[in-house]
Write a protein that holds these residues in place. Sequence first.
Motif, PDB file in Angstrom:
ATOM      1  N   ARG A   1      29.503  31.511  53.501  1.00 45.82           N
ATOM      2  CA  ARG A   1      28.868  32.375  52.508  1.00 45.82           C
ATOM      3  C   ARG A   1      27.703  31.694  51.784  1.00 45.82           C
TER       4      ARG A   1
ATOM      5  N   TYR B   1      24.425  32.143  52.119  1.00 47.69           N
ATOM      6  CA  TYR B   1      23.570  33.094  52.815  1.00 47.69           C
ATOM      7  C   TYR B   1      22.116  32.643  52.921  1.00 47.69           C
TER       8      TYR B   1
ATOM      9  N   SER C   1      25.419  39.390  56.408  1.00 50.71           N
ATOM     10  CA  SER C   1      24.698  39.684  55.172  1.00 50.71           C
ATOM     11  C   SER C   1      24.605  41.184  54.907  1.00 50.71           C
TER      12      SER C   1
ATOM     13  N   HIS D   1      34.801  36.590  55.618  1.00 55.05           N
ATOM     14  CA  HIS D   1      33.418  36.381  55.179  1.00 55.05           C
ATOM     15  C   HIS D   1      32.571  37.637  55.352  1.00 55.05           C
TER      16      HIS D   1
END
Length: 722
Positions: free
Chosen positions: A457, A459, A490, A591
Amino acid sequence: MERRLAAVLIADVVGYSRMSEIDEEGTRIRFHTDLHELFEPKIATHHGRLIKTMGDGILVEFHSVVDALRCAVKIQQQKAERNAALRPEQRMLFRIGVNLGDVIVEGEDIHGDGVNIAARLESLAQPGGICISGTAFDHTVHKAEVGFSSLGEQQLKNIADPVRVYRVLLDPSEAGKVVASRRPRRRAIILAILAALLIAAAAIVFAWQWPFVPQRPSVAVLPFVNLSGDPVQDYFTDGITDNLIIDLARLSDIDVISRNSAFAYKGKPYVMADIKRDLGARFVVEGSVRRTGDQIRVNAQLIDAVSGDHLWANRFARGGADVFAVQDELSRQIADALGLELTPSEAERIARPPTANLEAYDYYLRAKQATRTGRRSRMLEALALFDKAEALDPGFAEAFAADAHATAYVWRSAYDDVLQSALARKRAYDKASRALALDPELPSPYAVLAVMQVVDRRYEQAIGSAQKAVSLGPVDAEAHMAFAYVQLISGNHAEAAAAVETALKYDPNLSAIDRYTAGLIFYLQRDYDRAIDNFQRARDGSPGNGDFVTPLAMAYVRSGRLDDARAAVAEGGRLLQGRDCLAGWRIANAHFREEDLAFIVDALREAGLPEWPFGFKGDGHDRLNGDEIGSTVLGKLLRGKTEPMGNPALMQIDLGGKAAFRSATQLMTETVFVDGDMLCEQSENAFGRADCGPVYRHANSPDETGYTYVNSTKVFYFSPVK
């Protein structure tokens, strides 16, 4: 009427009518002597079937066109030896034509275009010589100790379309050669095309404007054939192919078809039209490798997939220590044949060997071969081989990059029995970082980092790594698929789908795990037909792997195919021995965005995937609350057994929650805690995530265990030891 694909050999005698006028009886006797003493034994040795004789002609069918060519070569060579002992007027010369094509079968006879083309080829052959068609050539080049001379496309009598024709070179000094006139260099071709377009544009300049962008040549490097006589040497032959693909892919003016797509043809027959259609390749490189002792011999050729013409061919025979020099020359000569002008940096990069240590290189090639199987046992072997390569050469950047890629696969696939999740995660990060420290221009380590970072995570870092991978490897399908995965997690589904399309341009035959990723992307875009197609390709690309069977169920559910969905769940459960469950999907994909994960899990539930492994269902009346769980397990030794085989198991938990679990197949240390009414385990497995589940009391148990604990990976029947 039966049709089949067959290799056809037709032979006839040169000047038979003239010879018969002089000595009819003697000519007939010599023909039948050659038929019975030369043709028939060679036909039998090469597994052919003599169909018939036609005056002075002979028609033979083979299942293998390689056998047909080898038979023709042996006949002509032995006939030449026989003729050398005869007076000129007694010598009988044969022409032979060989074709691979469709034939019509009627009883014991065959006819049709496959036979007609062979007959026309025979008439083009020189006395004592052999001509073969392009389809025959495509399957026999470098599989017989001969050379070939391209005669280009020939319009044969009563044959509608032109046929590529090759003359077989029987002189031993020409073995392995493919003689053809060189094509104009690419720059000249482009200039000619530009001139033609400018002329055409001038005629309509007032109506239209035609922009022109020269098309980049696309090349497929097909798997080289291992001629060493030892299947174990496949890894070395594949390594030669791989390195050629990598070298050519580094050039800026060419598109190279990915390894996955090219290797789909390994060990399979093909024709150039298939390569052009299926891979979109204008040019094809094919060849062979023979490794005997410390000697290697590499044959290679470059073919125009449209015309079938050979643009370049060469043979390299060197000592094993010169393998990198051979690869350098091979790449340079192919680039030159394509008319490419290398920049100084491209030339330097091709010339730079991956390592100076041949033993390290050998371990590296073996490790990559093991990695490609994706099987747990071979992945364990691969990691050990990478360790050996890296120990022998700590500066071997490609080895560290390939190690990172393999380790990330182990981690992403949750192969905790190969390497526990936290250890695999650390190793993948470390190896990728080491590879980039040694060679910052490698795209693969950035692709690995992108996937790792998005699962963690992180991103922004993941997007940066994915963009770097794509910029360094603009034609690298795996780089684009890493970018697609980052965008998927995402929540940018449209960008993810666009990245998949780009990846498919360079690799129409994506790996199973990349097809699975593509399936998820299209599923979340609600494009269920494409999701099903990609999930099916993932399943077919990794047969027997239940991880790529169950995903079909979610797309089937959304398409209204509930029976197919339930069948996919049943098949996946069988292959995974009952371990597949909704709890496992939740923890492995934690996730994902919450709404995306729910859209996946809800469909799998409707398809019949159970909540817990092995189909376990507990009775809510017997479920313990949080306080009851704590008093039952904390500070206790839990003794019992696990599904599915009833193997003995122990779990030791101290009052602070430090714990160890041991069974016949597993030993791990972990932290145990109570969260609400769930007992949770957190260890180096399951991406380091807490794996939580309920505990049930079952009185009067026939196996004398008092409780059951279930989570995403286990069903543990236990009793606290007093």
